[in-house]
Scaffold this active site. Structure first.
Site, short mmCIF file in Angstrom:
data_model
loop_
_atom_site.label_atom_id
_atom_site.label_comp_id
_atom_site.label_asym_id
_atom_site.label_seq_id
_atom_site.Cartn_x
_atom_site.Cartn_y
_atom_site.Cartn_z
N TYR A 156 30.73 2.74 50.28
CA TYR A 156 31.18 4.14 50.23
C TYR A 156 30.12 5.04 50.84
O TYR A 156 30.40 5.88 51.70
CB TYR A 156 31.45 4.54 48.77
CG TYR A 156 31.89 5.98 48.61
CD1 TYR A 156 33.20 6.36 48.84
CD2 TYR A 156 30.98 6.98 48.22
CE1 TYR A 156 33.62 7.69 48.70
CE2 TYR A 156 31.37 8.30 48.07
CZ TYR A 156 32.70 8.65 48.31
OH TYR A 156 33.09 9.96 48.18
N LYS A 160 30.25 7.32 54.31
CA LYS A 160 30.09 8.78 54.34
C LYS A 160 28.92 9.19 55.24
O LYS A 160 28.98 10.24 55.89
CB LYS A 160 29.91 9.31 52.92
CG LYS A 160 31.15 9.10 52.03
CD LYS A 160 32.39 9.78 52.59
CE LYS A 160 33.57 9.74 51.64
NZ LYS A 160 34.75 10.45 52.17
P1 NAP Z 1 41.44 11.96 44.99
O1 NAP Z 1 41.86 12.91 43.96
O2 NAP Z 1 41.56 10.49 44.71
O3 NAP Z 1 42.20 12.31 46.36
C1 NAP Z 1 42.15 11.46 47.48
C2 NAP Z 1 43.55 11.29 48.00
O4 NAP Z 1 43.50 10.50 49.22
C3 NAP Z 1 44.43 10.52 47.01
O5 NAP Z 1 45.69 11.14 46.88
C4 NAP Z 1 44.54 9.17 47.69
O6 NAP Z 1 45.68 8.45 47.35
C5 NAP Z 1 44.53 9.54 49.14
N1 NAP Z 1 44.30 8.39 50.00
C6 NAP Z 1 43.47 7.35 49.77
N2 NAP Z 1 43.55 6.46 50.76
C7 NAP Z 1 44.47 6.94 51.64
C8 NAP Z 1 45.01 6.46 52.83
N3 NAP Z 1 44.63 5.27 53.36
N4 NAP Z 1 45.92 7.20 53.51
C9 NAP Z 1 46.33 8.39 52.98
N5 NAP Z 1 45.87 8.89 51.83
C10 NAP Z 1 44.95 8.17 51.16
O7 NAP Z 1 39.91 12.16 45.33
P2 NAP Z 1 39.11 13.41 45.93
O8 NAP Z 1 37.85 13.45 45.18
O9 NAP Z 1 39.95 14.62 46.04
O10 NAP Z 1 38.78 12.83 47.38
C11 NAP Z 1 38.90 13.59 48.57
C12 NAP Z 1 37.69 13.29 49.45
O11 NAP Z 1 36.53 13.83 48.82
C13 NAP Z 1 37.42 11.81 49.67
O12 NAP Z 1 37.11 11.58 51.03
C14 NAP Z 1 36.22 11.54 48.80
O13 NAP Z 1 35.47 10.45 49.25
C15 NAP Z 1 35.49 12.85 48.90
N6 NAP Z 1 34.49 13.14 47.87
C16 NAP Z 1 34.84 13.27 46.58
C17 NAP Z 1 33.87 13.56 45.63
C18 NAP Z 1 34.19 13.73 44.17
O14 NAP Z 1 33.25 13.84 43.35
N7 NAP Z 1 35.46 13.76 43.78
C19 NAP Z 1 32.53 13.72 46.02
C20 NAP Z 1 32.21 13.58 47.36
C21 NAP Z 1 33.20 13.29 48.29
P3 NAP Z 1 45.58 7.39 46.11
O15 NAP Z 1 45.36 8.21 44.88
O16 NAP Z 1 46.90 6.71 46.17
O17 NAP Z 1 44.42 6.49 46.42
#
Ligand code: NAP
Length: 261
Positions: A156, A160
């Site tokens: 991961y 990133k």
């Molecule tokens: P989230 O609530 O899990 O949202 C991510 C969404 O992306 C989910 O709906 C997921 O679907 C979807 N997804 C995953 N794989 C996919 C694919 N192959 N094609 C299309 N959609 C897909 O998490 P989030 O935290 O909002 O994540 C958004 C971004 O922020 C990500 O890139 C994550 O790495 C980044 N991020 C998050 C955090 C944090 O603390 N939350 C911190 C740093 C960076 P499923 O639920 O079905 O998997």
């Protein structure tokens, strides 16, 4: 007039968390939004929320790691809304925490396919349209995990760090075109991805400890990342290019410290 009035935007990962908050905010600010996620029900729910607020939206169920699907949702935005001005490549997966010696090549490939190849495909297929109009904003969600260790698993974090490099290299590849490419590096945000962390801490009664490592002494919420995405998407960021902007309460500004109070 909203800050994105007249603009056409795609947001991936729009069925949950940061993507949903961003799709809602972009629509609220006047953009016509194509909301993309792999689960149809999730992205349809986001679209319904936008419609209820009077926004213009179209939802697409697609896997961001599949090249044909990426081409498909970009073409869908162009046919539905007449063009594309903003692409927020936000979808990602965490892959959990697996000890290094138990990690397989397939485990790495799955994470890189979504988190790094996904943004690459989005940039590859949206940029010709943006270059031909001499303007466009591409945003990717990286992470503080891409800056240094201990904010996610090994693949991961590597994915990133790759996203940060991707926005730097592509911003420069688009030299002279008017197309901007930037990344956001969120800290710990309460979303679907971090649900197990929050659920576990609440079950242990230690939820007051979450987010205490940064000087704001708290975790973040999806709308706080969406606001950064809105800035980068809008003409307010017309001179911001090739940057990875941390939105993390100050976490990445510090050396480890024991805490003052
Ligand atoms: P989230 O609530 O899990 O949202 C991510 C969404 O992306 C989910 O709906 C997921 O679907 C979807 N997804 C995953 N794989 C996919 C694919 N192959 N094609 C299309 N959609 C897909 O998490 P989030 O935290 O909002 O994540 C958004 C971004 O922020 C990500 O890139 C994550 O790495 C980044 N991020 C998050 C955090 C944090 O603390 N939350 C911190 C740093 C960076 P499923 O639920 O079905 O998997």
């Amino acid at each position: 007039m909203g800050r994105l009035s007249g603009k056409r935007a795609i947001v991936t990962g729009a069925g949950s968390g940061i993507g949903r908050a961003s799709a809602l905010l972009f629509a609220h600010e006047g953009a016509q939004v194509v909301a993309v996620d792999r689960v149809e029900a999730a992205v349809d729910e986001t679209a319904e929320m936008i419609r209820k607020e009077g926004g213009k939206v179209s939802s697409v169920a697609a896997d961001v790691s599949e090249e044909a699907a990426v081409k498909g949702f970009i073409e869908h935005c162009i046919s539905e809304f007449g063009g594309i001005d903003i692409l927020y490549a936000n979808a990602g997966i965490s892959g959990g925490m697996v000890p290094l010696h138990e990690q397989s090549v397939d485990y790495w490939k799955d994470i890189l396919a979504v988190n790094l190849i996904g943004p690459f495909l989005a940039i590859k297929h949206v940029s010709p349209h943006m270059i031909s109009q001499g303007k466009g904003s591409i945003i990717c969600t990286a992470s503080v995990a891409g800056l240094r260790a201990n904010a996610g698993g090994t693949p991961y974090s590597a994915s990133k760090a790759g996203v940060i490099s991707l926005v730097q290299t592509t911003a420069n590849e688009f030299y002279g075109t008017g197309v901007r490419v930037n990344a956001i590096c969120p800290g710990l945000i309460e979303t679907g991805m971090t649900k197990t962390i929050f659920d576990g801490a609440r079950a242990r009664g230690s939820d007051d400890k979450i987010g205490q490592l940064n000087p704001l002494k708290r975790y973040g919420l999806p709308p706080e990342i969406a606001q950064a995405a809105l800035f980068l998407a809008s003409d307010d960021a017309s001179y911001v290019n090739g940057q990875a902007i941390a939105v993390d309460g100050g976490l990445s500004s510090t050396h480890p410290f024991a805490g003052r109070r």
